[in-house]
Scaffold this motif. Structure first.
Motif, PDB file in Angstrom:
ATOM      1  N   TYR A  54      -0.103  -1.575   6.509  1.00 44.96           N
ATOM      2  CA  TYR A  54       0.717  -1.319   5.339  1.00 44.96           C
ATOM      3  C   TYR A  54       0.262  -2.173   4.161  1.00 44.96           C
ATOM      4  CZ  TYR A  54       3.818   0.455   8.992  1.00 44.96           C
ATOM      5  OH  TYR A  54       4.333   1.126  10.061  1.00 44.96           O
ATOM      6  N   LEU A  55       0.570  -1.677   2.977  1.00 43.77           N
ATOM      7  CA  LEU A  55       0.392  -2.460   1.765  1.00 43.77           C
ATOM      8  C   LEU A  55       1.660  -2.310   0.938  1.00 43.77           C
ATOM      9  CD1 LEU A  55      -1.605  -4.264   0.174  1.00 43.77           C
ATOM     10  CD2 LEU A  55      -2.188  -2.213  -1.154  1.00 43.77           C
ATOM     11  N   GLN A  56       2.453  -3.361   0.927  1.00 41.10           N
ATOM     12  CA  GLN A  56       3.658  -3.386   0.098  1.00 41.10           C
ATOM     13  C   GLN A  56       3.263  -3.866  -1.279  1.00 41.10           C
ATOM     14  OE1 GLN A  56       6.930  -2.459   0.825  1.00 41.10           O
ATOM     15  NE2 GLN A  56       7.257  -2.822  -1.369  1.00 41.10           N
ATOM     16  N   MET A  57       3.541  -3.057  -2.286  1.00 38.71           N
ATOM     17  CA  MET A  57       3.145  -3.368  -3.654  1.00 38.71           C
ATOM     18  C   MET A  57       4.399  -3.489  -4.506  1.00 38.71           C
ATOM     19  SD  MET A  57      -0.140  -0.839  -4.077  1.00 38.71           S
ATOM     20  CE  MET A  57       0.839   0.650  -4.084  1.00 38.71           C
ATOM     21  N   ASN A  58       4.640  -4.675  -5.007  1.00 35.32           N
ATOM     22  CA  ASN A  58       5.800  -4.941  -5.858  1.00 35.32           C
ATOM     23  C   ASN A  58       5.347  -5.269  -7.275  1.00 35.32           C
ATOM     24  OD1 ASN A  58       7.454  -4.674  -3.564  1.00 35.32           O
ATOM     25  ND2 ASN A  58       7.324  -6.864  -3.124  1.00 35.32           N
TER      26      ASN A  58
END
Length: 123
Positions: free
Chosen positions: A80-84
């Protein structure tokens, strides 16, 4: 062979969040070191984040440190890549990639690639 399928891209506003997923198959996922890359129009492909086989070691490009988080679930064969706090300059096609034999920040050392998912951040 390893098959990689990205999902989760889309069009968002600056400041929003997205989570990209990369589902893998074809090889024991827990043996793979994984990376997320991106390529904007007219620019070279660049590493965004990488994670080793166990999840114990990660790497982030300076441009995303503190905003993006890479993680993996070896039971689900997914990274996963959580991008905030997304910014317009994060707009690119995002690719998932895999390699064996150690974490790497070099694009050319990754053996397997997904087709990419578009992320567009509007200002």
């Amino acid at each position: 062979q390893v098959q990689l399928v990205e999902s989760g891209g889309g069009l968002v506003q600056a400041g929003d969040s997205l989570r990209l997923s990369c589902a893998t198959s074809g090889r024991t996922f827990s043996l793979l070191d994984m990376g997320w890359f991106r390529q904007a129009p007219g620019k070279d492909r660049e590493l965004v984040a990488a994670i080793n086989w166990s999840g114990g070691t990660t790497y982030y490009a300076n441009s995303v440190k503190g905003r993006f988080t890479i993680s993996r679930d070896n039971a689900e064969n997914t990274v996963y890549l959580q991008m905030n706090s997304l910014k317009p300059e994060d707009t690119a096609v995002y690719y998932c990639a895999a390699r064996v034999k150690g974490l790497s920040i070099m694009v050319a050392t990754y053996n397997y690639w997904g087709q990419g998912t578009q992320v567009t951040v509007a200002s």
